[in-house]
Design a protein around this motif. Structure first.
Motif, PDB file in Angstrom:
ATOM      1  N   ALA A 242     -12.016  -4.204 -13.600  1.00 53.96           N
ATOM      2  CA  ALA A 242     -13.438  -3.891 -13.437  1.00 53.96           C
ATOM      3  C   ALA A 242     -13.682  -3.115 -12.140  1.00 53.96           C
ATOM      4  CB  ALA A 242     -14.260  -5.177 -13.454  1.00 53.96           C
ATOM      5  N   VAL A 246     -14.278   0.418 -13.676  1.00 59.51           N
ATOM      6  CA  VAL A 246     -15.624   0.277 -14.258  1.00 59.51           C
ATOM      7  C   VAL A 246     -16.684   0.599 -13.228  1.00 59.51           C
ATOM      8  CG1 VAL A 246     -17.231  -1.291 -15.421  1.00 59.51           C
ATOM      9  CG2 VAL A 246     -14.782  -1.422 -15.912  1.00 59.51           C
ATOM     10  N   ASP A 247     -16.783  -0.225 -12.187  1.00 55.14           N
ATOM     11  CA  ASP A 247     -17.813  -0.001 -11.177  1.00 55.14           C
ATOM     12  C   ASP A 247     -17.429  -0.711  -9.904  1.00 55.14           C
ATOM     13  OD1 ASP A 247     -20.209   0.695  -9.930  1.00 55.14           O
ATOM     14  OD2 ASP A 247     -21.133  -1.205 -10.515  1.00 55.14           O
ATOM     15  N   TYR A 250     -17.220  -5.071  -7.455  1.00 57.64           N
ATOM     16  CA  TYR A 250     -16.755  -6.401  -7.827  1.00 57.64           C
ATOM     17  C   TYR A 250     -16.067  -7.059  -6.632  1.00 57.64           C
ATOM     18  CZ  TYR A 250     -17.897  -5.540 -12.685  1.00 57.64           C
ATOM     19  OH  TYR A 250     -18.591  -5.286 -13.852  1.00 57.64           O
ATOM     20  N   ILE A 320     -23.760  -4.622  -9.049  1.00 57.91           N
ATOM     21  CA  ILE A 320     -23.005  -4.445 -10.293  1.00 57.91           C
ATOM     22  C   ILE A 320     -23.743  -5.108 -11.437  1.00 57.91           C
ATOM     23  CG2 ILE A 320     -20.732  -4.159  -9.251  1.00 57.91           C
ATOM     24  CD1 ILE A 320     -20.247  -7.117  -9.568  1.00 57.91           C
ATOM     25  N   ASN A 321     -23.535  -4.579 -12.624  1.00 59.69           N
ATOM     26  CA  ASN A 321     -24.198  -5.073 -13.833  1.00 59.69           C
ATOM     27  C   ASN A 321     -23.138  -5.711 -14.725  1.00 59.69           C
ATOM     28  OD1 ASN A 321     -25.879  -5.522 -16.003  1.00 59.69           O
ATOM     29  ND2 ASN A 321     -25.859  -3.387 -16.692  1.00 59.69           N
ATOM     30  N   PHE A 322     -23.153  -7.029 -14.842  1.00 63.99           N
ATOM     31  CA  PHE A 322     -22.076  -7.702 -15.556  1.00 63.99           C
ATOM     32  C   PHE A 322     -22.556  -9.028 -16.148  1.00 63.99           C
ATOM     33  CE2 PHE A 322     -22.166  -9.882 -11.562  1.00 63.99           C
ATOM     34  CZ  PHE A 322     -21.792 -11.184 -11.862  1.00 63.99           C
ATOM     35  N   ASN A 323     -21.797  -9.506 -17.109  1.00 68.25           N
ATOM     36  CA  ASN A 323     -21.871 -10.878 -17.582  1.00 68.25           C
ATOM     37  C   ASN A 323     -20.449 -11.357 -17.822  1.00 68.25           C
ATOM     38  OD1 ASN A 323     -24.688 -11.976 -18.128  1.00 68.25           O
ATOM     39  ND2 ASN A 323     -24.830  -9.939 -19.070  1.00 68.25           N
ATOM     40  N   VAL A 324     -20.160 -12.571 -17.455  1.00 72.44           N
ATOM     41  CA  VAL A 324     -18.862 -13.170 -17.731  1.00 72.44           C
ATOM     42  C   VAL A 324     -19.072 -14.172 -18.851  1.00 72.44           C
ATOM     43  CG1 VAL A 324     -16.881 -14.394 -16.782  1.00 72.44           C
ATOM     44  CG2 VAL A 324     -18.281 -12.949 -15.299  1.00 72.44           C
ATOM     45  N   PHE A 342     -13.483  -3.891 -23.776  1.00 71.86           N
ATOM     46  CA  PHE A 342     -13.412  -4.974 -22.809  1.00 71.86           C
ATOM     47  C   PHE A 342     -12.116  -5.766 -22.958  1.00 71.86           C
ATOM     48  CE2 PHE A 342     -17.951  -4.376 -23.785  1.00 71.86           C
ATOM     49  CZ  PHE A 342     -18.367  -3.928 -22.541  1.00 71.86           C
ATOM     50  N   ILE A 397     -15.191  -9.826 -19.094  1.00 71.91           N
ATOM     51  CA  ILE A 397     -16.298  -9.398 -18.244  1.00 71.91           C
ATOM     52  C   ILE A 397     -17.030  -8.288 -18.974  1.00 71.91           C
ATOM     53  CG2 ILE A 397     -16.974  -8.439 -16.017  1.00 71.91           C
ATOM     54  CD1 ILE A 397     -14.381  -9.560 -14.845  1.00 71.91           C
ATOM     55  N   SER A 399     -19.392  -5.495 -18.844  1.00 72.46           N
ATOM     56  CA  SER A 399     -19.868  -4.653 -17.766  1.00 72.46           C
ATOM     57  C   SER A 399     -20.874  -3.634 -18.279  1.00 72.46           C
ATOM     58  CB  SER A 399     -18.694  -3.919 -17.106  1.00 72.46           C
ATOM     59  OG  SER A 399     -17.699  -4.838 -16.718  1.00 72.46           O
TER      60      SER A 399
END
Length: 425
Positions: A242, A246-247, A250, A320-324, A342, A397, A399
């Motif tokens: 990530a 990705v961005d 993190y 950052i824009n995420f969900n786990v 992902f 994750i 993202s």
């Protein structure tokens, strides 16, 4: 001496009969004089031949030769055949369904001189003097863990019996070549792999996440699995992916300075679709100290432990824009998560007795086979059958679409910094 001991153990435990074993080892062709208990000699030969053709197909390399065979069992006495190769690699095939469960073209199976056990998606084990051990760590398996692994073995076997590979059985029983996508699975027409990258071979699946080369090349640049911390090792690989691709964000700047070593080297080549593409000869290293420094109580884990661990590390990082989440939070199964880009950590079971790997591609959707990083040095391109996925869970994750460039990759000759996406920083 090891081969003789293994053969004697097989006879003494009345598991399977391997006849003409030493003759087989000395032969250079593929007509192997051995016989499994529930198959004829010709059928037993075809089982090995099936595995040999499969690894040639996976690697596009016709140079593999069978070097050794062994019987593996799970903790409910279900049997698998281990086929090892020269110059390297192995396959494991279920003797219940004739599905090829695991193929590692570039690694070695941790075989011991004792009775060897294997549970798909969970791990490798052996027994000595009525005590069970993990083949990788040599840690003892206590009774509670054994009972849990035996339960997983039962569930996996029930699934296995319901997913018999008809094409493989037709080949083994009747000599009818199995067909996949209209092509014979036959090593005779396989050509030598020309997809070399810095001296390494790449294998390819039907679909892979972007920048999957990060996992394929990452042979040592991640925290090592100690004290059964494989779930946290997988979390480190997901966080690294990530951060690098990705961005960035993190890892904070101070965390990056403390826990990440930048990569050096650069290479431009042609990918399997004929497109010019940039790879790096190294990947950034997430240091060994990362896991215990960030998660001091890291040990055996279930998916929810890793969800909480990643969330705690990312807490307060608003850029950052995420969900786990587990797979079912957004996608119906892990195939959808992978197809949407992902990578996912897969747990062999839901009770902490499991191994954890990172899936980064689908090798064959039709055959339910996946590409994974096994979390052990050099075992970065393993093809796993979905058979072992019956008792475990997944974490990934999710993202957002944002991407910012950060120079974790340094060109060795020009000293120019690049982002993981290939853009100069």
């Amino acid at each position: 001496m090891k081969n003789v001991i293994k053969c004697m153990l097989v006879f003494n435990t009345m598991v399977s009969c391997l006849c003409g074993y030493e003759d087989f080892l000395n032969k250079q062709n593929y007509q192997i004089d051995f016989q499994l208990e529930t198959f004829s000699m010709a059928e037993s030969n075809r089982i090995v031949d099936l595995c040999l053709k499969d690894i040639k197909k996976i690697t596009l390399n016709n140079n593999y030769k069978v070097s050794d065979i062994s019987i593996l069992r799970d903790f409910s006495e279900n049997e698998y055949l281990l086929v090892e190769y020269n110059p390297k690699g192995y396959s494991i095939i279920s003797l219940t369904s004739l599905n090829i469960i695991e193929v590692n073209p570039f690694g070695d199976y941790p075989l011991t001189d004792y009775l060897n056990y294997y549970i798909p998606g969970n791990g490798y084990y052996y027994s000595n003097n009525n005590q069970y051990y993990d083949s990788i760590t040599s840690n003892k398996i206590n009774n509670n863990v054994f009972v849990s692994l035996a339960s997983s073995s039962d569930l996996i076997n029930e699934k296995d019996k319901n997913e018999v590979n008809t094409a493989n059985f037709n080949y083994v029983r009747n000599g009818i070549n199995p067909q996949k996508n209209g092509n014979l699975v036959d090593g005779d027409n396989i050509y030598t792999n020309v997809e070399y990258f810095d001296g390494y071979d790449f294998i390819f699946g039907e679909s892979e996440v972007d920048y999957s080369w990060y996992f394929k090349l990452n042979k040592t640049e991640y925290p090592k699995n100690v004290d059964s911390t494989c779930g946290y090792v997988a979390a480190s690989l997901l966080l690294g992916y990530a951060e690098f691709f990705v961005d960035s964000g993190y890892f904070s700047d101070s965390e990056a300075d403390k826990y990440i070593n930048k990569a050096s080297g650069h290479w431009t080549g042609i990918n399997k679709d004929g497109k010019t593409i940039s790879y790096f000869t190294e990947v950034p290293e997430i240091k060994d100290s990362f896991v215990k420094a960030v998660w001091p109580n890291a040990g055996p884990s279930i998916p929810w432990d890793i969800v909480d661990a990643i969330n705690s590390f990312l807490d307060g990082k608003d850029g950052i824009n995420f969900n786990v989440c587990s797979t079912l939070w957004l996608f119906g199964d892990v195939k959808q998560a992978l197809n949407n880009g992902f990578p996912a950590a897969y747990f062999g079971s839901m009770n902490g007795t499991n191994h954890v790997v990172v899936l980064y591609g689908i090798y064959s959707l039709e055959e339910d086979r996946y590409l994974c990083h096994y979390g052990w040095d050099d075992n970065t391109q393993v093809v796993l059958n979905g058979l072992g996925f019956v008792t475990g869970g997944f974490v990934y994750i999710f993202s957002g679409d944002m991407h910012s460039h950060k120079g974790y990759f340094i060109d060795a000759s020009t000293k120019i910094a690049y982002c993981g996406c290939g853009e100069r920083v």
